[in-house]
Scaffold this active site. Structure first.
Site, short mmCIF file in Angstrom:
data_model
loop_
_atom_site.label_atom_id
_atom_site.label_comp_id
_atom_site.label_asym_id
_atom_site.label_seq_id
_atom_site.Cartn_x
_atom_site.Cartn_y
_atom_site.Cartn_z
N ASP A 315 0.82 -1.22 0.00
CA ASP A 315 0.00 0.00 0.00
C ASP A 315 0.85 1.27 0.00
OD1 ASP A 315 -2.29 -1.51 0.08
OD2 ASP A 315 -3.07 -0.65 1.95
N ALA A 323 -4.56 -6.47 -0.56
CA ALA A 323 -3.65 -7.38 0.13
C ALA A 323 -2.93 -8.31 -0.85
CB ALA A 323 -4.44 -8.20 1.15
N HIS A 446 -20.82 -29.26 -13.99
CA HIS A 446 -22.23 -28.87 -13.93
C HIS A 446 -22.87 -29.51 -12.70
CE1 HIS A 446 -26.29 -27.93 -15.15
NE2 HIS A 446 -26.62 -29.18 -14.90
P1 FAD Z 1 -0.47 -3.14 5.97
O1 FAD Z 1 -1.34 -4.32 5.98
O2 FAD Z 1 -1.08 -1.82 6.28
O3 FAD Z 1 0.71 -3.45 7.00
C1 FAD Z 1 1.68 -2.49 7.31
C2 FAD Z 1 2.27 -2.87 8.66
O4 FAD Z 1 3.41 -2.06 8.89
C3 FAD Z 1 1.33 -2.61 9.83
O5 FAD Z 1 1.22 -3.77 10.61
C4 FAD Z 1 1.99 -1.47 10.61
O6 FAD Z 1 1.78 -1.57 12.01
C5 FAD Z 1 3.45 -1.69 10.26
N1 FAD Z 1 4.29 -0.48 10.35
C6 FAD Z 1 4.05 0.73 9.81
N2 FAD Z 1 5.07 1.56 10.05
C7 FAD Z 1 5.99 0.86 10.76
C8 FAD Z 1 7.26 1.15 11.29
N3 FAD Z 1 7.83 2.35 11.09
N4 FAD Z 1 7.91 0.19 11.99
C9 FAD Z 1 7.35 -1.04 12.16
N5 FAD Z 1 6.16 -1.38 11.68
C10 FAD Z 1 5.48 -0.44 10.96
N6 FAD Z 1 -7.63 -5.87 0.63
C11 FAD Z 1 -7.95 -6.99 -0.06
O7 FAD Z 1 -7.18 -7.43 -0.90
N7 FAD Z 1 -9.14 -7.64 0.17
C12 FAD Z 1 -10.04 -7.19 1.07
O8 FAD Z 1 -11.09 -7.81 1.25
C13 FAD Z 1 -9.72 -6.04 1.81
N8 FAD Z 1 -10.58 -5.57 2.73
C14 FAD Z 1 -10.23 -4.49 3.49
C15 FAD Z 1 -11.13 -4.04 4.44
C16 FAD Z 1 -10.82 -2.95 5.22
C17 FAD Z 1 -11.79 -2.49 6.27
C18 FAD Z 1 -9.55 -2.29 5.04
C19 FAD Z 1 -9.17 -1.12 5.90
C20 FAD Z 1 -8.66 -2.72 4.09
C21 FAD Z 1 -9.00 -3.82 3.29
N9 FAD Z 1 -8.13 -4.30 2.30
C22 FAD Z 1 -8.48 -5.39 1.56
C23 FAD Z 1 -6.84 -3.63 2.00
C24 FAD Z 1 -5.68 -4.39 2.64
O9 FAD Z 1 -5.89 -4.47 4.02
C25 FAD Z 1 -4.37 -3.68 2.35
O10 FAD Z 1 -4.25 -3.50 0.95
C26 FAD Z 1 -3.19 -4.51 2.82
O11 FAD Z 1 -3.26 -4.72 4.21
C27 FAD Z 1 -1.87 -3.79 2.49
O12 FAD Z 1 -0.81 -4.57 2.95
P2 FAD Z 1 0.59 -3.90 3.34
O13 FAD Z 1 1.46 -5.03 3.77
O14 FAD Z 1 1.06 -3.03 2.26
O15 FAD Z 1 0.28 -2.94 4.58
#
Ligand code: FAD
Length: 467
Positions: A315, A323, A446
Protein backbone atom coordinates in the site's frame (compact mmCIF):
# COMPACT_ATOMS: atom_id res chain seq x y z
CA UNK A 1 21.50 6.38 21.95
CA UNK A 2 20.37 3.12 20.35
CA UNK A 3 21.96 -0.08 21.60
CA UNK A 4 23.92 -1.64 18.72
CA UNK A 5 22.82 -5.17 18.03
CA UNK A 6 25.81 -6.68 16.27
CA UNK A 7 23.74 -9.11 14.17
CA UNK A 8 23.56 -8.00 10.54
CA UNK A 9 20.80 -9.57 8.45
CA UNK A 10 20.62 -10.08 4.71
CA UNK A 11 17.22 -8.37 4.75
CA UNK A 12 15.20 -6.21 7.12
CA UNK A 13 11.50 -5.84 6.30
CA UNK A 14 9.71 -2.95 8.03
CA UNK A 15 6.03 -3.86 8.53
CA UNK A 16 4.41 -7.27 8.92
CA UNK A 17 1.26 -6.78 6.82
CA UNK A 18 0.57 -9.07 3.84
CA UNK A 19 3.31 -7.32 1.85
CA UNK A 20 5.93 -7.45 4.59
CA UNK A 21 5.33 -10.85 6.16
CA UNK A 22 5.06 -12.61 2.79
CA UNK A 23 8.28 -10.90 1.62
CA UNK A 24 10.06 -11.98 4.83
CA UNK A 25 8.97 -15.61 4.47
CA UNK A 26 9.80 -15.83 0.76
CA UNK A 27 13.25 -14.28 1.34
CA UNK A 28 13.90 -16.77 4.16
CA UNK A 29 12.85 -19.64 1.87
CA UNK A 30 15.45 -18.38 -0.60
CA UNK A 31 18.18 -18.65 2.02
CA UNK A 32 18.38 -15.09 3.36
CA UNK A 33 18.64 -14.22 7.05
CA UNK A 34 15.62 -12.00 7.64
CA UNK A 35 14.31 -9.68 10.36
CA UNK A 36 10.76 -8.30 10.19
CA UNK A 37 10.11 -5.19 12.29
CA UNK A 38 6.49 -4.62 13.35
CA UNK A 39 5.23 -1.79 15.56
CA UNK A 40 1.76 -3.26 16.21
CA UNK A 41 0.41 -6.68 15.23
CA UNK A 42 1.58 -9.39 12.87
CA UNK A 43 -0.65 -9.45 9.80
CA UNK A 44 -0.97 -5.66 9.48
CA UNK A 45 -4.13 -3.89 8.39
CA UNK A 46 -5.38 -6.90 6.45
CA UNK A 47 -5.49 -9.47 9.23
CA UNK A 48 -6.22 -7.13 12.14
CA UNK A 49 -8.53 -4.33 10.98
CA UNK A 50 -9.10 -4.93 7.27
CA UNK A 51 -9.82 -7.90 5.00
CA UNK A 52 -10.27 -10.58 7.63
CA UNK A 53 -12.42 -8.94 10.36
CA UNK A 54 -14.60 -7.28 7.71
CA UNK A 55 -15.16 -10.63 5.96
CA UNK A 56 -15.89 -12.36 9.30
CA UNK A 57 -18.61 -9.76 9.94
CA UNK A 58 -19.86 -9.95 6.35
CA UNK A 59 -20.26 -13.73 6.64
CA UNK A 60 -21.98 -13.51 10.05
CA UNK A 61 -24.31 -10.68 9.01
CA UNK A 62 -25.18 -12.50 5.77
CA UNK A 63 -26.25 -15.57 7.73
CA UNK A 64 -28.34 -13.34 10.03
CA UNK A 65 -29.98 -11.66 7.03
CA UNK A 66 -30.61 -14.95 5.23
CA UNK A 67 -32.12 -16.48 8.36
CA UNK A 68 -34.62 -13.62 8.52
CA UNK A 69 -35.27 -13.24 4.80
CA UNK A 70 -34.69 -16.35 2.75
CA UNK A 71 -34.51 -19.48 4.94
CA UNK A 72 -38.31 -19.79 4.59
CA UNK A 73 -37.94 -20.06 0.80
CA UNK A 74 -35.70 -23.10 1.37
CA UNK A 75 -38.42 -24.61 3.60
CA UNK A 76 -36.58 -23.84 6.85
CA UNK A 77 -38.51 -22.23 9.70
CA UNK A 78 -36.46 -20.63 12.43
CA UNK A 79 -38.86 -18.64 14.63
CA UNK A 80 -37.57 -15.27 15.86
CA UNK A 81 -34.06 -14.54 14.66
CA UNK A 82 -32.10 -12.65 17.31
CA UNK A 83 -28.81 -10.74 17.23
CA UNK A 84 -26.09 -11.39 19.81
CA UNK A 85 -23.64 -8.67 18.73
CA UNK A 86 -21.01 -9.38 21.44
CA UNK A 87 -20.91 -13.05 20.31
CA UNK A 88 -20.58 -11.97 16.66
CA UNK A 89 -17.70 -9.65 17.57
CA UNK A 90 -16.09 -12.36 19.69
CA UNK A 91 -16.14 -14.79 16.76
CA UNK A 92 -14.59 -12.10 14.53
CA UNK A 93 -11.78 -11.60 17.08
CA UNK A 94 -11.18 -15.35 17.30
CA UNK A 95 -10.83 -15.56 13.51
CA UNK A 96 -8.34 -12.64 13.60
CA UNK A 97 -6.35 -14.06 16.54
CA UNK A 98 -6.04 -17.48 14.93
CA UNK A 99 -4.65 -16.00 11.74
CA UNK A 100 -2.22 -13.52 13.36
CA UNK A 101 -0.86 -16.31 15.57
CA UNK A 102 -0.49 -18.31 12.36
CA UNK A 103 1.85 -15.61 10.97
CA UNK A 104 3.96 -15.90 14.15
CA UNK A 105 4.11 -19.67 13.59
CA UNK A 106 5.18 -19.20 9.97
CA UNK A 107 7.95 -16.81 11.08
CA UNK A 108 9.25 -19.47 13.51
CA UNK A 109 9.04 -22.21 10.90
CA UNK A 110 10.97 -20.12 8.36
CA UNK A 111 13.42 -18.70 10.94
CA UNK A 112 12.35 -15.09 10.34
CA UNK A 113 13.36 -12.92 13.34
CA UNK A 114 10.35 -10.93 14.53
CA UNK A 115 11.58 -7.60 15.95
CA UNK A 116 8.90 -5.78 17.95
CA UNK A 117 8.85 -2.00 17.71
CA UNK A 118 8.78 1.01 15.42
CA UNK A 119 11.49 0.95 12.77
CA UNK A 120 13.21 4.10 11.53
CA UNK A 121 15.70 4.21 8.66
CA UNK A 122 19.11 5.41 9.76
CA UNK A 123 21.04 5.13 6.46
CA UNK A 124 23.76 2.69 5.35
CA UNK A 125 21.57 -0.37 5.87
CA UNK A 126 20.72 0.54 9.48
CA UNK A 127 17.32 0.58 11.15
CA UNK A 128 16.70 1.94 14.65
CA UNK A 129 13.89 0.03 16.37
CA UNK A 130 12.09 1.68 19.28
CA UNK A 131 9.90 -0.42 21.55
CA UNK A 132 8.59 1.69 24.44
CA UNK A 133 11.68 3.21 26.07
CA UNK A 134 14.03 0.60 24.62
CA UNK A 135 15.87 1.30 21.39
CA UNK A 136 18.26 -0.80 19.34
CA UNK A 137 19.97 -0.76 16.00
CA UNK A 138 19.87 -3.57 13.48
CA UNK A 139 21.44 -3.63 10.04
CA UNK A 140 21.14 -5.47 6.74
CA UNK A 141 22.35 -5.49 3.17
CA UNK A 142 18.80 -4.81 1.92
CA UNK A 143 15.78 -3.09 3.50
CA UNK A 144 12.19 -3.44 2.29
CA UNK A 145 9.65 -0.86 3.47
CA UNK A 146 6.15 -2.37 3.76
CA UNK A 147 4.56 0.07 6.21
CA UNK A 148 1.14 0.08 4.55
CA UNK A 149 -1.56 2.69 4.86
CA UNK A 150 -4.01 4.44 7.18
CA UNK A 151 -7.57 5.77 6.68
CA UNK A 152 -7.92 9.20 5.05
CA UNK A 153 -9.60 11.77 7.26
CA UNK A 154 -11.78 14.53 5.76
CA UNK A 155 -10.58 17.85 7.24
CA UNK A 156 -14.16 19.17 7.62
CA UNK A 157 -15.45 15.86 9.05
CA UNK A 158 -12.71 14.75 11.47
CA UNK A 159 -12.80 11.36 13.20
CA UNK A 160 -13.78 11.42 16.87
CA UNK A 161 -13.66 7.61 17.19
CA UNK A 162 -17.27 7.41 18.40
CA UNK A 163 -19.70 9.28 16.16
CA UNK A 164 -17.48 9.94 13.15
CA UNK A 165 -15.37 6.90 12.56
CA UNK A 166 -12.98 5.07 10.23
CA UNK A 167 -13.31 1.44 9.16
CA UNK A 168 -11.23 0.41 12.20
CA UNK A 169 -14.02 1.60 14.54
CA UNK A 170 -16.83 0.47 12.24
CA UNK A 171 -15.73 -3.19 12.54
CA UNK A 172 -15.98 -2.96 16.32
CA UNK A 173 -19.18 -1.08 17.23
CA UNK A 174 -20.40 -2.26 20.63
CA UNK A 175 -24.04 -1.70 19.74
CA UNK A 176 -26.19 -1.63 16.63
CA UNK A 177 -26.39 1.93 15.21
CA UNK A 178 -29.95 3.02 14.42
CA UNK A 179 -28.91 5.21 11.52
CA UNK A 180 -25.56 5.32 9.80
CA UNK A 181 -24.15 7.52 7.05
CA UNK A 182 -21.38 6.04 4.93
CA UNK A 183 -19.28 8.62 3.09
CA UNK A 184 -17.73 6.96 0.04
CA UNK A 185 -19.23 4.15 -2.06
CA UNK A 186 -16.00 2.20 -2.55
CA UNK A 187 -15.35 -1.36 -1.37
CA UNK A 188 -14.85 -0.51 2.32
CA UNK A 189 -17.94 1.75 2.55
CA UNK A 190 -20.23 -0.71 0.75
CA UNK A 191 -18.97 -3.75 2.68
CA UNK A 192 -19.27 -2.19 6.13
CA UNK A 193 -22.50 -0.43 5.13
CA UNK A 194 -23.83 -3.88 4.14
CA UNK A 195 -22.77 -5.47 7.44
CA UNK A 196 -24.73 -2.95 9.52
CA UNK A 197 -27.69 -2.73 7.10
CA UNK A 198 -28.11 -6.53 7.24
CA UNK A 199 -28.13 -6.39 11.03
CA UNK A 200 -30.86 -3.72 11.02
CA UNK A 201 -29.21 -0.29 10.73
CA UNK A 202 -30.76 2.28 8.39
CA UNK A 203 -27.77 3.00 6.08
CA UNK A 204 -27.38 5.98 3.72
CA UNK A 205 -24.40 6.07 1.37
CA UNK A 206 -23.06 9.40 0.09
CA UNK A 207 -20.89 9.32 -3.04
CA UNK A 208 -19.28 12.25 -4.82
CA UNK A 209 -19.16 10.51 -8.22
CA UNK A 210 -22.19 9.62 -10.37
CA UNK A 211 -21.97 5.90 -9.52
CA UNK A 212 -20.85 3.51 -6.82
CA UNK A 213 -17.40 1.80 -7.05
CA UNK A 214 -16.43 4.42 -9.65
CA UNK A 215 -13.46 2.54 -11.16
CA UNK A 216 -15.52 -0.60 -11.89
CA UNK A 217 -17.52 -1.47 -15.02
CA UNK A 218 -20.44 0.98 -15.20
CA UNK A 219 -23.10 -1.61 -16.09
CA UNK A 220 -22.01 -3.84 -13.19
CA UNK A 221 -22.11 -1.01 -10.65
CA UNK A 222 -25.67 -0.17 -11.73
CA UNK A 223 -26.67 -3.80 -11.14
CA UNK A 224 -24.96 -3.84 -7.75
CA UNK A 225 -26.57 -0.60 -6.65
CA UNK A 226 -30.01 -1.95 -7.57
CA UNK A 227 -29.39 -5.13 -5.56
CA UNK A 228 -28.17 -3.18 -2.52
CA UNK A 229 -31.17 -0.85 -2.71
CA UNK A 230 -33.41 -3.94 -2.52
CA UNK A 231 -31.64 -4.71 0.78
CA UNK A 232 -32.55 -1.25 2.09
CA UNK A 233 -29.35 0.77 1.50
CA UNK A 234 -30.04 4.31 0.28
CA UNK A 235 -27.69 6.11 -2.11
CA UNK A 236 -27.05 9.82 -2.71
CA UNK A 237 -24.80 10.05 -5.78
CA UNK A 238 -23.16 13.21 -7.16
CA UNK A 239 -23.24 14.34 -3.55
CA UNK A 240 -20.48 15.92 -1.49
CA UNK A 241 -20.40 15.54 2.29
CA UNK A 242 -19.37 19.03 3.38
CA UNK A 243 -19.45 19.32 7.16
CA UNK A 244 -20.58 17.34 10.19
CA UNK A 245 -21.78 18.59 13.56
CA UNK A 246 -21.98 16.30 16.57
CA UNK A 247 -25.13 17.07 18.59
CA UNK A 248 -25.94 14.95 21.63
CA UNK A 249 -25.82 11.29 20.60
CA UNK A 250 -26.01 12.03 16.88
CA UNK A 251 -24.34 13.76 13.96
CA UNK A 252 -25.80 16.17 11.42
CA UNK A 253 -24.02 15.96 8.07
CA UNK A 254 -24.48 18.76 5.56
CA UNK A 255 -24.37 17.46 2.01
CA UNK A 256 -24.54 19.15 -1.39
CA UNK A 257 -26.15 17.32 -4.31
CA UNK A 258 -25.21 19.14 -7.50
CA UNK A 259 -25.05 22.36 -5.49
CA UNK A 260 -28.30 21.80 -3.53
CA UNK A 261 -27.64 21.59 0.21
CA UNK A 262 -29.45 19.40 2.74
CA UNK A 263 -28.80 17.87 6.15
CA UNK A 264 -28.81 14.14 6.92
CA UNK A 265 -28.80 12.91 10.52
CA UNK A 266 -27.41 9.68 11.91
CA UNK A 267 -25.95 8.29 15.10
CA UNK A 268 -22.78 7.05 13.33
CA UNK A 269 -20.86 8.35 10.30
CA UNK A 270 -18.33 6.08 8.60
CA UNK A 271 -15.81 7.98 6.49
CA UNK A 272 -14.64 5.50 3.86
CA UNK A 273 -13.01 7.77 1.29
CA UNK A 274 -9.79 5.84 0.85
CA UNK A 275 -6.45 5.24 2.50
CA UNK A 276 -3.17 7.14 2.54
CA UNK A 277 0.39 5.81 2.76
CA UNK A 278 1.69 5.36 6.31
CA UNK A 279 5.26 6.64 6.63
CA UNK A 280 5.18 8.42 10.02
CA UNK A 281 8.59 8.76 11.69
CA UNK A 282 10.19 6.45 9.12
CA UNK A 283 13.08 8.82 8.30
CA UNK A 284 12.49 8.77 4.53
CA UNK A 285 13.68 12.28 3.69
CA UNK A 286 16.82 12.00 5.81
CA UNK A 287 18.13 9.21 3.59
CA UNK A 288 16.93 10.72 0.31
CA UNK A 289 13.80 8.64 -0.38
CA UNK A 290 11.26 10.48 -2.52
CA UNK A 291 7.47 10.36 -2.30
CA UNK A 292 4.83 11.57 -4.75
CA UNK A 293 2.35 14.40 -4.05
CA UNK A 294 0.06 12.07 -2.11
CA UNK A 295 2.90 10.66 -0.01
CA UNK A 296 3.29 7.28 -1.77
CA UNK A 297 6.94 6.19 -1.86
CA UNK A 298 8.37 6.43 -5.39
CA UNK A 299 10.00 3.23 -6.67
CA UNK A 300 11.33 1.98 -10.00
CA UNK A 301 10.06 -1.16 -11.79
CA UNK A 302 12.11 -3.28 -9.34
CA UNK A 303 10.71 -1.55 -6.23
CA UNK A 304 13.99 0.29 -5.62
CA UNK A 305 13.66 3.70 -3.92
CA UNK A 306 16.14 6.52 -4.48
CA UNK A 307 18.21 5.21 -1.51
CA UNK A 308 20.68 2.44 -2.33
CA UNK A 309 19.59 -0.94 -0.99
CA UNK A 310 16.16 0.33 0.18
CA UNK A 311 13.01 -0.96 -1.53
CA UNK A 312 9.27 -0.45 -0.95
CA UNK A 313 6.16 -2.54 -1.67
CA UNK A 314 2.45 -2.78 -0.88
CA UNK A 315 0.00 0.00 0.00
CA UNK A 316 2.82 2.43 0.79
CA UNK A 317 3.76 2.60 -2.93
CA UNK A 318 0.13 3.00 -4.08
CA UNK A 319 -1.45 1.47 -7.15
CA UNK A 320 -4.26 -0.96 -6.35
CA UNK A 321 -4.27 -0.97 -2.55
CA UNK A 322 -5.13 -4.62 -2.00
CA UNK A 323 -3.65 -7.38 0.13
CA UNK A 324 -3.01 -9.80 -2.75
CA UNK A 325 -1.20 -7.08 -4.73
CA UNK A 326 0.99 -6.38 -1.67
CA UNK A 327 1.68 -10.13 -1.27
CA UNK A 328 2.72 -10.53 -4.91
CA UNK A 329 5.05 -7.55 -4.60
CA UNK A 330 6.48 -9.13 -1.43
CA UNK A 331 7.27 -12.33 -3.33
CA UNK A 332 8.62 -10.42 -6.36
CA UNK A 333 11.07 -8.26 -4.37
CA UNK A 334 12.33 -11.25 -2.36
CA UNK A 335 12.96 -13.12 -5.61
CA UNK A 336 14.62 -10.13 -7.27
CA UNK A 337 16.94 -9.73 -4.27
CA UNK A 338 17.82 -13.43 -4.60
CA UNK A 339 18.76 -12.88 -8.25
CA UNK A 340 15.58 -14.43 -9.62
CA UNK A 341 13.18 -12.84 -12.15
CA UNK A 342 10.52 -11.60 -9.67
CA UNK A 343 7.57 -10.00 -11.45
CA UNK A 344 3.98 -8.85 -10.84
CA UNK A 345 1.45 -8.85 -13.68
CA UNK A 346 -0.57 -5.77 -12.73
CA UNK A 347 -3.03 -6.45 -15.59
CA UNK A 348 -4.23 -9.59 -13.83
CA UNK A 349 -4.95 -8.28 -10.32
CA UNK A 350 -8.54 -9.17 -9.38
CA UNK A 351 -10.65 -6.61 -7.52
CA UNK A 352 -13.58 -7.58 -5.31
CA UNK A 353 -16.35 -5.87 -3.35
CA UNK A 354 -17.71 -8.46 -0.88
CA UNK A 355 -21.34 -7.31 -0.83
CA UNK A 356 -24.26 -9.57 -1.66
CA UNK A 357 -24.21 -10.03 -4.60
CA UNK A 358 -20.45 -9.64 -4.81
CA UNK A 359 -18.77 -7.51 -7.48
CA UNK A 360 -15.54 -8.92 -8.89
CA UNK A 361 -13.44 -7.95 -11.87
CA UNK A 362 -10.12 -8.41 -13.55
CA UNK A 363 -8.67 -6.47 -16.49
CA UNK A 364 -10.25 -3.60 -18.37
CA UNK A 365 -13.82 -2.44 -17.89
CA UNK A 366 -15.98 -2.06 -21.01
CA UNK A 367 -15.42 1.72 -21.36
CA UNK A 368 -11.63 1.27 -21.13
CA UNK A 369 -11.64 -1.63 -23.59
CA UNK A 370 -13.81 0.24 -26.14
CA UNK A 371 -11.57 3.31 -25.86
CA UNK A 372 -8.64 1.03 -26.82
CA UNK A 373 -10.19 -0.55 -29.93
CA UNK A 374 -12.87 -2.88 -31.25
CA UNK A 375 -14.18 -5.45 -28.78
CA UNK A 376 -16.65 -8.32 -28.54
CA UNK A 377 -18.68 -8.54 -25.34
CA UNK A 378 -20.47 -11.64 -24.04
CA UNK A 379 -22.85 -11.66 -21.09
CA UNK A 380 -24.71 -14.33 -19.18
CA UNK A 381 -27.21 -13.78 -16.34
CA UNK A 382 -27.16 -15.87 -13.16
CA UNK A 383 -30.94 -16.18 -13.56
CA UNK A 384 -30.16 -18.73 -16.32
CA UNK A 385 -27.53 -20.60 -14.28
CA UNK A 386 -28.77 -23.83 -12.68
CA UNK A 387 -26.59 -23.62 -9.57
CA UNK A 388 -27.52 -19.99 -8.88
CA UNK A 389 -31.19 -20.97 -9.08
CA UNK A 390 -30.61 -23.90 -6.73
CA UNK A 391 -28.96 -21.47 -4.30
CA UNK A 392 -31.75 -18.90 -4.72
CA UNK A 393 -29.03 -16.32 -5.63
CA UNK A 394 -29.89 -15.19 -9.14
CA UNK A 395 -29.03 -11.45 -9.03
CA UNK A 396 -26.30 -10.39 -11.44
CA UNK A 397 -24.41 -11.53 -14.51
CA UNK A 398 -21.00 -12.32 -15.97
CA UNK A 399 -19.51 -10.07 -18.64
CA UNK A 400 -16.54 -11.14 -20.74
CA UNK A 401 -14.70 -8.65 -22.98
CA UNK A 402 -12.56 -9.86 -25.90
CA UNK A 403 -10.28 -8.03 -28.32
CA UNK A 404 -12.30 -8.25 -31.57
CA UNK A 405 -9.21 -8.92 -33.71
CA UNK A 406 -7.29 -11.43 -31.56
CA UNK A 407 -10.07 -12.81 -29.30
CA UNK A 408 -7.71 -12.25 -26.34
CA UNK A 409 -9.49 -11.79 -23.00
CA UNK A 410 -9.28 -8.11 -22.00
CA UNK A 411 -11.54 -8.12 -18.97
CA UNK A 412 -14.02 -10.13 -16.93
CA UNK A 413 -16.66 -8.62 -14.65
CA UNK A 414 -19.03 -10.45 -12.37
CA UNK A 415 -21.89 -9.32 -10.17
CA UNK A 416 -23.30 -12.38 -8.50
CA UNK A 417 -23.01 -15.10 -5.90
CA UNK A 418 -19.43 -16.02 -4.91
CA UNK A 419 -18.04 -13.65 -7.56
CA UNK A 420 -14.94 -13.32 -5.34
CA UNK A 421 -14.20 -17.04 -5.73
CA UNK A 422 -15.06 -17.48 -9.38
CA UNK A 423 -13.18 -14.39 -10.68
CA UNK A 424 -10.02 -16.48 -10.20
CA UNK A 425 -10.90 -18.16 -13.51
CA UNK A 426 -10.62 -14.72 -15.18
CA UNK A 427 -7.34 -13.91 -13.38
CA UNK A 428 -5.80 -17.23 -14.50
CA UNK A 429 -7.08 -16.72 -18.04
CA UNK A 430 -5.49 -13.24 -18.11
CA UNK A 431 -2.23 -14.65 -16.70
CA UNK A 432 -2.13 -17.28 -19.45
CA UNK A 433 -3.12 -14.65 -22.09
CA UNK A 434 -6.13 -16.85 -22.91
CA UNK A 435 -8.50 -16.21 -25.76
CA UNK A 436 -12.20 -16.04 -24.96
CA UNK A 437 -12.60 -19.17 -27.09
CA UNK A 438 -10.19 -20.97 -24.70
CA UNK A 439 -12.64 -20.22 -21.88
CA UNK A 440 -15.68 -21.16 -23.99
CA UNK A 441 -14.16 -24.53 -24.91
CA UNK A 442 -12.93 -25.43 -21.39
CA UNK A 443 -15.20 -27.98 -19.73
CA UNK A 444 -16.84 -26.60 -16.60
CA UNK A 445 -18.44 -28.93 -14.04
CA UNK A 446 -22.23 -28.87 -13.93
CA UNK A 447 -24.06 -27.44 -12.08
CA UNK A 448 -21.67 -24.71 -10.96
CA UNK A 449 -21.56 -20.92 -10.87
CA UNK A 450 -18.50 -20.76 -13.21
CA UNK A 451 -20.68 -22.23 -15.97
CA UNK A 452 -21.97 -18.64 -16.23
CA UNK A 453 -18.41 -17.62 -17.20
CA UNK A 454 -18.25 -20.29 -19.91
CA UNK A 455 -21.65 -19.20 -21.24
CA UNK A 456 -20.61 -15.51 -21.23
CA UNK A 457 -17.52 -16.51 -23.25
CA UNK A 458 -19.78 -18.46 -25.65
CA UNK A 459 -22.10 -15.43 -25.85
CA UNK A 460 -19.12 -13.34 -27.03
CA UNK A 461 -19.09 -15.74 -30.02
CA UNK A 462 -22.91 -15.55 -30.29
CA UNK A 463 -23.27 -19.22 -29.39
CA UNK A 464 -24.42 -19.30 -25.76
CA UNK A 465 -26.67 -22.33 -25.23
CA UNK A 466 -28.80 -21.42 -22.24
CA UNK A 467 -30.08 -17.95 -23.23
P1 FAD B 1 -0.47 -3.14 5.97
O1 FAD B 1 -1.34 -4.32 5.98
O2 FAD B 1 -1.08 -1.82 6.28
O3 FAD B 1 0.71 -3.45 7.00
C1 FAD B 1 1.68 -2.49 7.31
C2 FAD B 1 2.27 -2.87 8.66
O4 FAD B 1 3.41 -2.06 8.89
C3 FAD B 1 1.33 -2.61 9.83
O5 FAD B 1 1.22 -3.77 10.61
C4 FAD B 1 1.99 -1.47 10.61
O6 FAD B 1 1.78 -1.57 12.01
C5 FAD B 1 3.45 -1.69 10.26
N1 FAD B 1 4.29 -0.48 10.35
C6 FAD B 1 4.05 0.73 9.81
N2 FAD B 1 5.07 1.56 10.05
C7 FAD B 1 5.99 0.86 10.76
C8 FAD B 1 7.26 1.15 11.29
N3 FAD B 1 7.83 2.35 11.09
N4 FAD B 1 7.91 0.19 11.99
C9 FAD B 1 7.35 -1.04 12.16
N5 FAD B 1 6.16 -1.38 11.68
C10 FAD B 1 5.48 -0.44 10.96
N6 FAD B 1 -7.63 -5.87 0.63
C11 FAD B 1 -7.95 -6.99 -0.06
O7 FAD B 1 -7.18 -7.43 -0.90
N7 FAD B 1 -9.14 -7.64 0.17
C12 FAD B 1 -10.04 -7.19 1.07
O8 FAD B 1 -11.09 -7.81 1.25
C13 FAD B 1 -9.72 -6.04 1.81
N8 FAD B 1 -10.58 -5.57 2.73
C14 FAD B 1 -10.23 -4.49 3.49
C15 FAD B 1 -11.13 -4.04 4.44
C16 FAD B 1 -10.82 -2.95 5.22
C17 FAD B 1 -11.79 -2.49 6.27
C18 FAD B 1 -9.55 -2.29 5.04
C19 FAD B 1 -9.17 -1.12 5.90
C20 FAD B 1 -8.66 -2.72 4.09
C21 FAD B 1 -9.00 -3.82 3.29
N9 FAD B 1 -8.13 -4.30 2.30
C22 FAD B 1 -8.48 -5.39 1.56
C23 FAD B 1 -6.84 -3.63 2.00
C24 FAD B 1 -5.68 -4.39 2.64
O9 FAD B 1 -5.89 -4.47 4.02
C25 FAD B 1 -4.37 -3.68 2.35
O10 FAD B 1 -4.25 -3.50 0.95
C26 FAD B 1 -3.19 -4.51 2.82
O11 FAD B 1 -3.26 -4.72 4.21
C27 FAD B 1 -1.87 -3.79 2.49
O12 FAD B 1 -0.81 -4.57 2.95
P2 FAD B 1 0.59 -3.90 3.34
O13 FAD B 1 1.46 -5.03 3.77
O14 FAD B 1 1.06 -3.03 2.26
O15 FAD B 1 0.28 -2.94 4.58
Amino acid sequence: MAENNSKAFDLIVIGAGPGGYVCAIRAAQLGMSVACVERQYLGGTCLNVGCIPSKALLDSSELFYEAGHSFAKHGITVGNVGLDLPAMMKRKSQVVDGLTQGVGGLFKKNKVTHVRGHGRLAGNGKVIVKDGNASREISAKHIVIATGSAPIQLPSIPFDGKHIVSSTDAIAFGELPKKMIVIGAGAIGLELGSVWARLGTDVTVIEFMDRIVPQADREMTTLLQRALEKQGLKFHLKTAAETAKIEGAGVKVTVATEGKKSVIEADRVLVGVGRKPYTDDLGLKEIGIESDKRGFISVDAHYHTKAKGVYAIGDVIGGTMLAHKAEEEGVAIAELLAGKPGHVNYKAVPNVVYTNPELASVGMNEDEARARGEVRVGKFPFLANGRARAMNSTDGLVKVIADAATDRLLGMHIVGPRASDIITEGAIAMEFAASVEDIARSIHAHPTLPEAIKEAAMAAEKRAIHI
